[in-house]
Enzyme design. Structure first.
Site, PDB file in Angstrom:
ATOM      1  N   ASN A 103      -7.523  -2.636  14.234  1.00 12.07           N
ATOM      2  CA  ASN A 103      -9.050  -2.842  14.082  1.00 12.07           C
ATOM      3  C   ASN A 103      -9.312  -4.151  13.029  1.00 12.07           C
ATOM      4  O   ASN A 103     -10.239  -4.250  12.253  1.00 12.07           O
ATOM      5  CB  ASN A 103      -9.606  -1.661  13.279  1.00 12.07           C
ATOM      6  CG  ASN A 103      -8.899  -1.152  12.088  1.00 12.07           C
ATOM      7  OD1 ASN A 103      -8.069  -1.958  11.508  1.00 12.07           O
ATOM      8  ND2 ASN A 103      -9.408  -0.232  11.482  1.00 12.07           N
TER       9      ASN A 103
ATOM     10  N   HIS B  30      -7.439  -4.688  10.233  1.00 15.25           N
ATOM     11  CA  HIS B  30      -7.293  -4.678   8.909  1.00 15.25           C
ATOM     12  C   HIS B  30      -5.762  -5.214   8.528  1.00 15.25           C
ATOM     13  O   HIS B  30      -5.187  -5.266   9.248  1.00 15.25           O
ATOM     14  CB  HIS B  30      -7.034  -3.020   8.347  1.00 15.25           C
ATOM     15  CG  HIS B  30      -5.979  -2.214   8.878  1.00 15.25           C
ATOM     16  ND1 HIS B  30      -6.036  -0.847   9.194  1.00 15.25           N
ATOM     17  CD2 HIS B  30      -4.650  -2.622   9.168  1.00 15.25           C
ATOM     18  CE1 HIS B  30      -4.979  -0.374   9.454  1.00 15.25           C
ATOM     19  NE2 HIS B  30      -3.879  -1.586   9.489  1.00 15.25           N
TER      20      HIS B  30
ATOM     21  N   ASP C 124       0.737  -1.178   0.052  1.00 18.72           N
ATOM     22  CA  ASP C 124      -0.019  -0.170  -0.082  1.00 18.72           C
ATOM     23  C   ASP C 124       0.863   1.287   0.013  1.00 18.72           C
ATOM     24  O   ASP C 124       1.992   1.250   0.244  1.00 18.72           O
ATOM     25  CB  ASP C 124      -0.938   0.066   1.094  1.00 18.72           C
ATOM     26  CG  ASP C 124      -0.437  -0.404   2.505  1.00 18.72           C
ATOM     27  OD1 ASP C 124       0.939  -0.387   2.601  1.00 18.72           O
ATOM     28  OD2 ASP C 124      -1.202  -0.839   3.099  1.00 18.72           O
TER      29      ASP C 124
ATOM     30  N   GLU D  76      -9.729  -1.824   5.313  1.00 22.84           N
ATOM     31  CA  GLU D  76     -10.488  -1.312   6.429  1.00 22.84           C
ATOM     32  C   GLU D  76     -11.572  -2.282   6.756  1.00 22.84           C
ATOM     33  O   GLU D  76     -12.099  -2.875   5.751  1.00 22.84           O
ATOM     34  CB  GLU D  76     -10.729  -0.007   6.406  1.00 22.84           C
ATOM     35  CG  GLU D  76      -9.618   0.890   6.444  1.00 22.84           C
ATOM     36  CD  GLU D  76      -8.771   1.235   7.946  1.00 22.84           C
ATOM     37  OE1 GLU D  76      -8.647   0.322   8.461  1.00 22.84           O
ATOM     38  OE2 GLU D  76      -8.173   2.214   8.010  1.00 22.84           O
TER      39      GLU D  76
HETATM   40  P1  PGA Z   1       2.134  -1.479  12.611  1.00 24.77           P
HETATM   41  O1  PGA Z   1       1.122  -1.661  11.527  1.00 24.77           O
HETATM   42  O2  PGA Z   1       3.401  -2.559  12.261  1.00 24.77           O
HETATM   43  O3  PGA Z   1       2.793  -0.030  12.613  1.00 24.77           O
HETATM   44  O4  PGA Z   1       1.467  -2.021  13.882  1.00 24.77           O
HETATM   45  C1  PGA Z   1       0.278  -2.626  11.156  1.00 24.77           C
HETATM   46  C2  PGA Z   1      -0.816  -2.558  10.194  1.00 24.77           C
HETATM   47  O5  PGA Z   1      -1.420  -1.425  10.737  1.00 24.77           O
HETATM   48  O6  PGA Z   1      -0.999  -3.025   9.385  1.00 24.77           O
END
Ligand code: PGA
Length: 242
Positions: free
Chosen positions: A136, A138, A68, A143
């Site tokens: 959450n 995702h 992404d 999302e």
């Molecule tokens: P993080 O993010 O590795 O910074 O915790 C993971 C994500 O949101 O997919």
């Protein structure tokens, strides 16, 4: 099928992840790697760099495809995912940057760029896809509410995600972009092998729902239950509800 592995801490989680990645990259010098940004995979990338520097593996003929990118953030912005990948991995290994792919969050025609990205993934099957997980549920920027069969698409980020990521933008949610381009769950599910990493108790509920909940758009990561080859590696905090 999801295989769960519990690690004591972040370092052990990263080493366990690398042992799976190492198996792929040492057996296939032309591998296609699906890569992720965020705090979680940095330890894995350090392990990859260490072994590259020790001469154990070369990335010269490999291809990478990232999950992404923020929309509207200049590529050279330190928090663009292109910058993140250069800083945390690509600048330290011998992969040809021309073979590293990150979605274009600055395309004039985002819809076309998304279609092209999905088509590119379809024609370059990912040998191993690295994933983190959001608090959450995702994966990438898919999302809650995202259709489980979505291709690469434009998303509006949830407030929780922007709050979680504000730490990278001087703690100011207003500086966090509102939109992103993300590989869809369909693209992610097409990977031959998936390794999802989760660290910290703020991920515990999402990990629980991914593994034990119904397959539902409420927890996008739950779709992984129907993939044939997923390894979830959690540190103590992330597995605290299991
Ligand atoms: P993080 O993010 O590795 O910074 O915790 C993971 C994500 O949101 O997919």
């Amino acid at each position: 099928m999801i295989v769960l592995k519990k690690a004591k801490n972040y370092e052990e989680m990263s080493k366990m992840a690398y042992s799976i990645v190492k198996d792929v990259v040492t057996n296939n010098p032309n591998a296609t790697l699906g890569l992720a940004t965020g705090s979680t995979p940095i330890g894995l990338y350090k392990e990859m760099i260490k072994d590259y520097q020790a001469g154990v593996v070369s990335y010269k003929n490999m291809l990478s495809i990232n999950l992404d990118e923020y929309v509207g953030l200049p590529v050279e912005h330190p928090e663009s995912y292109r910058s993140f990948m250069n800083t945390n991995l690509f600048n330290h290994i011998d992969i040809d940057k021309a073979n590293t792919n990150v979605p274009n969050g600055l395309a004039d025609d985002i819809e076309k760029a998304c279609k092209d990205y999905s088509a590119f993934i379809a024609s370059h099957p990912i040998d191993v896809q690295i994933l983190g997980i959001g608090g959450n549920g995702h994966i990438a920027f898919n999302e809650p509410g995202t259709p489980l069969d979505a291709p690469t698409h434009l998303v509006e980020l949830k407030e929780k995600t922007r709050l979680d990521n504000a730490r990278f933008f001087d703690g100011d949610i207003n500086k966090v972009p509102t939109h992103a381009v993300t590989m869809g769950l369909k693209d992610i599910m097409s990977a031959k092998k998936i390794v999802l990493l989760a660290s910290g108790s703020n991920k515990a509920q999402a990990v629980f729902d991914m593994l034990n909940g119904p397959i539902s758009t409420d927890c996008p990561a739950s779709v992984l239950q129907s993939h044939p080859d997923v390894t979830v590696i959690c540190d103590e905090g992330a597995s605290s509800l299991l």
